[in-house]
Design an enzyme around this catalytic site. Sequence first.
Site, PDB file in Angstrom:
ATOM      1  N   SER A 175       0.835  -1.206   0.000  1.00 36.19           N
ATOM      2  CA  SER A 175       0.000   0.000   0.000  1.00 36.19           C
ATOM      3  C   SER A 175       0.873   1.261   0.000  1.00 36.19           C
ATOM      4  O   SER A 175       1.664   1.445  -0.920  1.00 36.19           O
ATOM      5  CB  SER A 175      -0.954  -0.050   1.195  1.00 36.19           C
ATOM      6  OG  SER A 175      -2.014   0.856   1.043  1.00 36.19           O
ATOM      7  N   HIS A 210      -7.373  -6.099   0.163  1.00 35.96           N
ATOM      8  CA  HIS A 210      -6.211  -5.211   0.133  1.00 35.96           C
ATOM      9  C   HIS A 210      -5.055  -5.726   0.986  1.00 35.96           C
ATOM     10  O   HIS A 210      -3.898  -5.537   0.646  1.00 35.96           O
ATOM     11  CB  HIS A 210      -6.639  -3.824   0.623  1.00 35.96           C
ATOM     12  CG  HIS A 210      -5.549  -2.806   0.632  1.00 35.96           C
ATOM     13  ND1 HIS A 210      -4.926  -2.364  -0.525  1.00 35.96           N
ATOM     14  CD2 HIS A 210      -4.969  -2.117   1.649  1.00 35.96           C
ATOM     15  CE1 HIS A 210      -4.007  -1.453  -0.218  1.00 35.96           C
ATOM     16  NE2 HIS A 210      -4.013  -1.292   1.095  1.00 35.96           N
TER      17      HIS A 210
END
Length: 274
Positions: free
Chosen positions: A103, A255
């Site tokens: 991320s 994610h």
Amino acid sequence: MEEKVFYRHQLVNDINIYYEFYPNPNSQKTLVLLHGFLSSTFSYRRLIPYLNKEYQVVSIDLPPFGKSGKSNKFVYSYRNLAQTVIQLVHSLGLQEITLIGHSMGGQIVLNILHIQPDIAEKAVLLCSSSYSKRSKIPLIIGSYIPYFHLYVKFWLARSGVVQNLQNVVHDHSLISDEMLFGYLQPFLKDEIFLALTRMIRDHEGDLPTGALSQIAHPCLLIWGEYDKVVPLSVGERLKQDLGRSELVILRETGHLVPEERPEDVFQHIKQFLA
């Protein structure tokens, strides 16, 4: 074989950096792990045991997160965070490194490669943040208001750790008390919110396409099929802009790929580095 780990703090670039060092005497390669926004080395705890079987591992808490410093005088731009990691890597004398970023950590990896291309041989980007712009002017101006950090604290409390985890993990059955406490713990003291206020002000936006196209390193992009935070379309665009990249899509995954699919992520990394 019992896993050996050293928990260390070091002053780098005028801020205290916490990192975990997992030696492997049988490997020349070192993997440097960078976590995402509102996270820490904790997010790699399920992946590290796999990686450490094959490689030496250094997992870093990016300030102001985890156990690293939370000074509101530090410049929390991505460029300065990248410079801080570069200084730590040099001070530790690490050789033959591969940078791994999840991320926001992926965007820091890209900044590092852009600033100092010779620091790493390859990079692995796990659902990497990309193409976001600088914070909007009203928000930057607002960050100068006294007690603005209390608004940041309120915003995070309102969104809630459980809700945030449900947003980043596709399989909600994986969410446990241990996971909840691990992600909540760094936010139990007010100093983090003062630093986050400064980060809102300092964030300069992600690398533009022109800068990405200059990165010549082989890059492995690993993405969750159902990533709600950094959608798969971002990974597909990043694959176009990074000349020597390959994209792997993990089905039925969100994610937080190091949490959800640590063994699969490891196997793809091992194949990539071989």
